[in-house]
Scaffold this active site. Structure first.
Site, PDB file in Angstrom:
ATOM      1  N   PRO A  11       7.890  -1.058  -0.637  1.00  0.00           N
ATOM      2  CA  PRO A  11       8.879  -0.608  -1.603  1.00  0.00           C
ATOM      3  C   PRO A  11       8.778  -1.313  -2.951  1.00  0.00           C
ATOM      4  O   PRO A  11       8.491  -2.501  -3.037  1.00  0.00           O
ATOM      5  CB  PRO A  11      10.218  -0.921  -0.934  1.00  0.00           C
ATOM      6  N   ASN A  12       8.999  -0.510  -3.969  1.00  0.00           N
ATOM      7  CA  ASN A  12       9.064  -0.922  -5.370  1.00  0.00           C
ATOM      8  C   ASN A  12       7.713  -1.271  -5.980  1.00  0.00           C
ATOM      9  O   ASN A  12       7.637  -1.544  -7.177  1.00  0.00           O
ATOM     10  CB  ASN A  12      10.064  -2.071  -5.580  1.00  0.00           C
ATOM     11  N   ARG A  19       8.545  -3.326 -13.527  1.00  0.00           N
ATOM     12  CA  ARG A  19       9.531  -4.184 -12.868  1.00  0.00           C
ATOM     13  C   ARG A  19       9.162  -5.655 -13.015  1.00  0.00           C
ATOM     14  O   ARG A  19       8.116  -6.084 -12.548  1.00  0.00           O
ATOM     15  CB  ARG A  19       9.589  -3.824 -11.379  1.00  0.00           C
ATOM     16  N   TYR A  24       5.616 -10.122 -11.657  1.00  0.00           N
ATOM     17  CA  TYR A  24       4.614  -9.285 -11.000  1.00  0.00           C
ATOM     18  C   TYR A  24       3.438  -8.895 -11.887  1.00  0.00           C
ATOM     19  O   TYR A  24       2.485  -8.287 -11.421  1.00  0.00           O
ATOM     20  CB  TYR A  24       5.276  -8.021 -10.440  1.00  0.00           C
ATOM     21  N   ASN A  75       0.789  -5.288   1.566  1.00  0.00           N
ATOM     22  CA  ASN A  75       1.825  -5.887   0.742  1.00  0.00           C
ATOM     23  C   ASN A  75       3.095  -5.121   1.096  1.00  0.00           C
ATOM     24  O   ASN A  75       3.339  -4.040   0.563  1.00  0.00           O
ATOM     25  CB  ASN A  75       1.504  -5.772  -0.746  1.00  0.00           C
ATOM     26  N   ALA A  78       9.555  -6.093   0.019  1.00  0.00           N
ATOM     27  CA  ALA A  78      10.766  -6.672   0.613  1.00  0.00           C
ATOM     28  C   ALA A  78      10.811  -6.521   2.126  1.00  0.00           C
ATOM     29  O   ALA A  78      11.466  -7.318   2.807  1.00  0.00           O
ATOM     30  CB  ALA A  78      12.008  -6.047  -0.020  1.00  0.00           C
ATOM     31  N   GLU A  99      -2.127 -10.196   4.869  1.00  0.00           N
ATOM     32  CA  GLU A  99      -0.858 -10.047   4.149  1.00  0.00           C
ATOM     33  C   GLU A  99      -1.059 -10.511   2.713  1.00  0.00           C
ATOM     34  O   GLU A  99      -1.631 -11.574   2.479  1.00  0.00           O
ATOM     35  CB  GLU A  99       0.200 -10.912   4.838  1.00  0.00           C
ATOM     36  N   HIS A 101       0.814 -10.873  -1.276  1.00  0.00           N
ATOM     37  CA  HIS A 101       1.969 -10.837  -2.178  1.00  0.00           C
ATOM     38  C   HIS A 101       1.487 -11.190  -3.569  1.00  0.00           C
ATOM     39  O   HIS A 101       0.696 -12.127  -3.737  1.00  0.00           O
ATOM     40  CB  HIS A 101       3.046 -11.832  -1.738  1.00  0.00           C
ATOM     41  N   ARG A 108      10.101 -18.693  -4.835  1.00  0.00           N
ATOM     42  CA  ARG A 108      11.159 -17.744  -5.160  1.00  0.00           C
ATOM     43  C   ARG A 108      12.392 -18.024  -4.310  1.00  0.00           C
ATOM     44  O   ARG A 108      12.528 -19.089  -3.712  1.00  0.00           O
ATOM     45  CB  ARG A 108      10.619 -16.328  -4.971  1.00  0.00           C
TER      46      ARG A 108
END
Length: 150
Positions: A11-12, A19, A24, A75, A78, A99, A101, A108
């Protein structure tokens, strides 16, 4: 022909470049896709690059990867921090998983420090921005090559 590597984005991630670019980066997801496809080609790999805001669709793609993919770069966005369903699908897929990110999740908010994805992954990359996807491809390429030799 060898099975593609599934590069799955949660998502996103369709909002990359818009964003929070201070977190990012300014590259779009299409920019990342092109980088990944070019790098995969240089390694002799093909990719199926996908994005969904839907947890269920990601689970379906992961299940599909069991028979249709040589490995997964994920990725999960969330969903990394919330989805037991994605973990269960990754475990059942029985293909190598990396994985990824874009940001360093450990610098964070505390809720981002836990990953449900990590137990199913042989490697985790965070904080390298889009280059993390390329590093994931390198690692997956090495893993697939080692598996082919054994």
């Amino acid at each position: 022909m060898a099975k593609p590597v599934y590069v799955l984005n949660g998502p996103n991630l369709n909002m990359l470049g818009l964003r929070e670019p201070h977190i990012y980066g300014s590259e779009t997801l299409d920019d990342v896709r092109r980088m990944v496809e070019d790098h995969a080609k240089s390694l002799g790999l093909s990719v199926s690059f996908r994005q969904s805001n839907s947890e269920g669709e990601l689970v379906t793609w992961i299940q599909e990867a069991r028979t249709e993919a040589s490995g997964i770069i994920l990725n999960a966005g969330a969903y990394t921090h919330t989805s037991v369903a994605i973990l269960d699908a990754l475990t059942a897929a029985e293909v190598p998983v990396v994985e990824v990110h874009l940001s360093n999740i450990f610098r964070r908010e505390p809720f981002r420090h836990h990953s449900y994805v990590s137990p199913a992954a042989f490697g985790v990359l965070c904080g390298f921005g889009p280059k993390g996807y390329l590093l994931a491809l390198d690692g997956l390429h090495a893993r697939l090559g080692a598996a082919a030799k054994s």
